[in-house]
Design a protein around this motif. Sequence first.
Motif, PDB file in Angstrom:
ATOM      1  N   GLY A 195     -66.970  17.960  45.486  1.00 52.45           N
ATOM      2  CA  GLY A 195     -67.607  19.262  45.395  1.00 52.45           C
ATOM      3  C   GLY A 195     -66.929  20.271  44.498  1.00 52.45           C
ATOM      4  N   ARG A 196     -65.990  19.833  43.643  1.00 50.01           N
ATOM      5  CA  ARG A 196     -65.279  20.812  42.820  1.00 50.01           C
ATOM      6  C   ARG A 196     -65.803  20.880  41.382  1.00 50.01           C
ATOM      7  NH1 ARG A 196     -61.918  16.320  41.971  1.00 50.01           N
ATOM      8  NH2 ARG A 196     -61.300  16.119  39.777  1.00 50.01           N
ATOM      9  N   GLY A 197     -66.653  19.925  40.975  1.00 48.40           N
ATOM     10  CA  GLY A 197     -66.960  19.791  39.571  1.00 48.40           C
ATOM     11  C   GLY A 197     -68.182  20.526  39.070  1.00 48.40           C
ATOM     12  N   ASN A 198     -69.053  21.028  39.944  1.00 49.71           N
ATOM     13  CA  ASN A 198     -70.316  21.600  39.485  1.00 49.71           C
ATOM     14  C   ASN A 198     -70.519  23.020  39.997  1.00 49.71           C
ATOM     15  OD1 ASN A 198     -71.090  19.265  38.060  1.00 49.71           O
ATOM     16  ND2 ASN A 198     -71.797  18.304  39.945  1.00 49.71           N
ATOM     17  N   LEU A 199     -69.428  23.774  40.020  1.00 42.48           N
ATOM     18  CA  LEU A 199     -69.494  25.150  40.478  1.00 42.48           C
ATOM     19  C   LEU A 199     -70.030  26.055  39.376  1.00 42.48           C
ATOM     20  CD1 LEU A 199     -65.950  25.325  42.145  1.00 42.48           C
ATOM     21  CD2 LEU A 199     -68.115  24.714  43.225  1.00 42.48           C
ATOM     22  N   GLY A 200     -70.602  27.178  39.779  1.00 45.26           N
ATOM     23  CA  GLY A 200     -71.009  28.190  38.816  1.00 45.26           C
ATOM     24  C   GLY A 200     -69.804  29.043  38.474  1.00 45.26           C
ATOM     25  N   VAL A 202     -66.269  29.638  35.395  1.00 45.48           N
ATOM     26  CA  VAL A 202     -65.602  29.307  34.145  1.00 45.48           C
ATOM     27  C   VAL A 202     -64.535  28.271  34.462  1.00 45.48           C
ATOM     28  CG1 VAL A 202     -64.188  30.164  32.244  1.00 45.48           C
ATOM     29  CG2 VAL A 202     -66.024  31.592  33.182  1.00 45.48           C
ATOM     30  N   TYR A 203     -64.565  27.147  33.767  1.00 46.26           N
ATOM     31  CA  TYR A 203     -63.586  26.087  33.990  1.00 46.26           C
ATOM     32  C   TYR A 203     -62.518  26.122  32.905  1.00 46.26           C
ATOM     33  CZ  TYR A 203     -66.042  23.617  37.726  1.00 46.26           C
ATOM     34  OH  TYR A 203     -66.618  23.265  38.932  1.00 46.26           O
ATOM     35  N   GLY A 204     -61.302  25.850  33.311  1.00 47.10           N
ATOM     36  CA  GLY A 204     -60.198  25.708  32.379  1.00 47.10           C
ATOM     37  C   GLY A 204     -59.174  24.774  32.978  1.00 47.10           C
ATOM     38  N   THR A 205     -58.100  24.548  32.272  1.00 48.55           N
ATOM     39  CA  THR A 205     -57.057  23.641  32.751  1.00 48.55           C
ATOM     40  C   THR A 205     -55.712  24.060  32.192  1.00 48.55           C
ATOM     41  OG1 THR A 205     -56.330  21.319  32.796  1.00 48.55           O
ATOM     42  CG2 THR A 205     -57.482  22.060  30.821  1.00 48.55           C
ATOM     43  N   ARG A 268     -53.864  33.592  32.832  1.00 49.88           N
ATOM     44  CA  ARG A 268     -53.906  32.832  34.082  1.00 49.88           C
ATOM     45  C   ARG A 268     -54.791  33.516  35.133  1.00 49.88           C
ATOM     46  NH1 ARG A 268     -50.546  28.726  36.158  1.00 49.88           N
ATOM     47  NH2 ARG A 268     -50.273  28.198  33.962  1.00 49.88           N
ATOM     48  N   ALA A 269     -54.708  34.831  35.238  1.00 45.07           N
ATOM     49  CA  ALA A 269     -55.610  35.541  36.157  1.00 45.07           C
ATOM     50  C   ALA A 269     -56.955  35.707  35.462  1.00 45.07           C
ATOM     51  CB  ALA A 269     -55.018  36.907  36.503  1.00 45.07           C
ATOM     52  N   PRO A 270     -58.065  35.550  36.139  1.00 45.33           N
ATOM     53  CA  PRO A 270     -58.288  35.401  37.580  1.00 45.33           C
ATOM     54  C   PRO A 270     -58.552  33.953  38.008  1.00 45.33           C
ATOM     55  CG  PRO A 270     -60.332  35.972  36.528  1.00 45.33           C
ATOM     56  CD  PRO A 270     -59.319  35.768  35.427  1.00 45.33           C
ATOM     57  N   PHE A 271     -57.917  32.977  37.375  1.00 47.00           N
ATOM     58  CA  PHE A 271     -58.175  31.567  37.686  1.00 47.00           C
ATOM     59  C   PHE A 271     -57.466  31.138  38.966  1.00 47.00           C
ATOM     60  CE2 PHE A 271     -59.305  31.673  33.244  1.00 47.00           C
ATOM     61  CZ  PHE A 271     -60.331  30.752  33.142  1.00 47.00           C
ATOM     62  N   GLU A 272     -58.095  30.199  39.655  1.00 46.00           N
ATOM     63  CA  GLU A 272     -57.492  29.547  40.812  1.00 46.00           C
ATOM     64  C   GLU A 272     -57.577  28.043  40.625  1.00 46.00           C
ATOM     65  OE1 GLU A 272     -59.177  30.811  44.467  1.00 46.00           O
ATOM     66  OE2 GLU A 272     -58.575  32.906  44.236  1.00 46.00           O
ATOM     67  N   GLN A 273     -56.508  27.336  41.003  1.00 47.18           N
ATOM     68  CA  GLN A 273     -56.483  25.890  40.852  1.00 47.18           C
ATOM     69  C   GLN A 273     -57.253  25.224  41.990  1.00 47.18           C
ATOM     70  OE1 GLN A 273     -52.539  24.202  40.641  1.00 47.18           O
ATOM     71  NE2 GLN A 273     -53.256  22.413  39.515  1.00 47.18           N
ATOM     72  N   LEU A 274     -58.064  24.237  41.632  1.00 46.99           N
ATOM     73  CA  LEU A 274     -58.848  23.509  42.629  1.00 46.99           C
ATOM     74  C   LEU A 274     -58.072  22.286  43.117  1.00 46.99           C
ATOM     75  CD1 LEU A 274     -62.352  23.475  40.889  1.00 46.99           C
ATOM     76  CD2 LEU A 274     -61.624  24.946  42.767  1.00 46.99           C
ATOM     77  N   PRO A 275     -58.189  21.950  44.403  1.00 49.46           N
ATOM     78  CA  PRO A 275     -57.607  20.692  44.883  1.00 49.46           C
ATOM     79  C   PRO A 275     -58.528  19.524  44.540  1.00 49.46           C
ATOM     80  CG  PRO A 275     -58.684  21.815  46.694  1.00 49.46           C
ATOM     81  CD  PRO A 275     -58.823  22.723  45.492  1.00 49.46           C
ATOM     82  N   TRP A 286     -58.978  24.408  36.907  1.00 51.18           N
ATOM     83  CA  TRP A 286     -58.876  25.786  37.372  1.00 51.18           C
ATOM     84  C   TRP A 286     -60.228  26.452  37.138  1.00 51.18           C
ATOM     85  CZ3 TRP A 286     -53.933  28.512  38.371  1.00 51.18           C
ATOM     86  CH2 TRP A 286     -52.831  27.642  38.375  1.00 51.18           C
ATOM     87  N   VAL A 287     -60.608  27.380  38.025  1.00 48.52           N
ATOM     88  CA  VAL A 287     -61.897  28.051  37.869  1.00 48.52           C
ATOM     89  C   VAL A 287     -61.739  29.550  38.052  1.00 48.52           C
ATOM     90  CG1 VAL A 287     -63.273  26.062  38.598  1.00 48.52           C
ATOM     91  CG2 VAL A 287     -62.493  27.714  40.308  1.00 48.52           C
TER      92      VAL A 287
END
Length: 403
Positions: A195-200, A202-205, A268-275, A286-287
Amino acid sequence: MHCRLRRPALRRPARTLKRAGAEDTDPTDPGPLVGHWEAGSIEFTVSRLAEGLVARFPGVDDRFQARIEPVTGADFVMVGGPFPGAILARAANGEWSLGGHLPLRQLDREARGPAGGRWPAPEAAFTPEEDSIFARLWATICRHRPLLTAVDQPVGRFVQWLEAQDVAIFHGSNNPAISELLPRRTSMELRNDAGRGNLGAVYGTQARLLAMWFAVVDRARLEGSIRSSVTTFHSTDGDVADLYDFSVSDHLVREHPFTTGSLYVLARAPFEQLPWFPGGPPSPEWVSPEAVSPLTRLVIAPEDFPFLSRVGGHDDSAILEMERVADEVYSATLSARGVDGGIEIVTSAHRSAAERLVELSAHFYPDVTRVICEHTHGLAITMRGPAAFEHGLRERFAEWLAG
């Protein structure tokens, strides 16, 4: 693993696996775990050795294989490997999962590594002169936020230095004119069980090589899926290895489908890392739920990507057929309207084509539902899914929705 289609095809929920006679077995018996499995696109083999159960991952040094040890009840825990500390839980119906979230699918063949192999990144070692040059350049970027930054040194070295500082998020694209990244996706992640790959979003890494890959792989020339990942493997004595893989459809490998692209450097802000899955170890994704303006853009040429000669080819025959059938169904669209969480189309396509589309796509999209109903003018197909799925649908059927 990142596996994206150039446009969304659609699916019903994937089938689950049941082990015959699960209700009649001892719930603490690890025997049913022995075999070949896949979890989140990572395949492995569980074997019973003298020292206990071991999970082996093809293409990975033996030091980074995982022990599987019993905990309470019918559960086990992975020690080492890519999911250290993850609980292997078995439900009453005999189905296994990681942490109760990521399903384990039993394979009817031997486990295989990714088509692009598994490769460690080049080691980072910088001279004092490089440190000084790159630190000044980074300070200038943060202060002035230039639209484009030219790097006198090899750009790959600067990006590697940025990654080592752990201060930025990267986003790769063929588009050189992005002034703002919007939380709107039109590509879909395959096999999105966690469930982490198709969120609405901005994706980054923070993994520069993943972002550089999406900068240089030429999407206009691709068919099927684009696959890439970095998997962190842990040894039982504390060592860590980040292993990368990259591949495109096998019939495209010889065509060298690469181009000069753009690497957007983001704060880096406002991104959060996904598990990897809820409660699991961190993933490289990160999204941001809100729009993001890049700090700068770097030009990335194919020769800046160190794994260019190691890009593999994977079999996309099922996906390519799914795209062909989707085109057949969607090209016969008579009308479309928005519904909660998706859209409904009316198509004059033959029912067998619509049912074939559902059948083909069922394997790839566990987070999408489709319902086919008879309609006065043909078939009504109602399609619902996560935000990225809905975004892609609305883009594809924009003309009908506007009308």
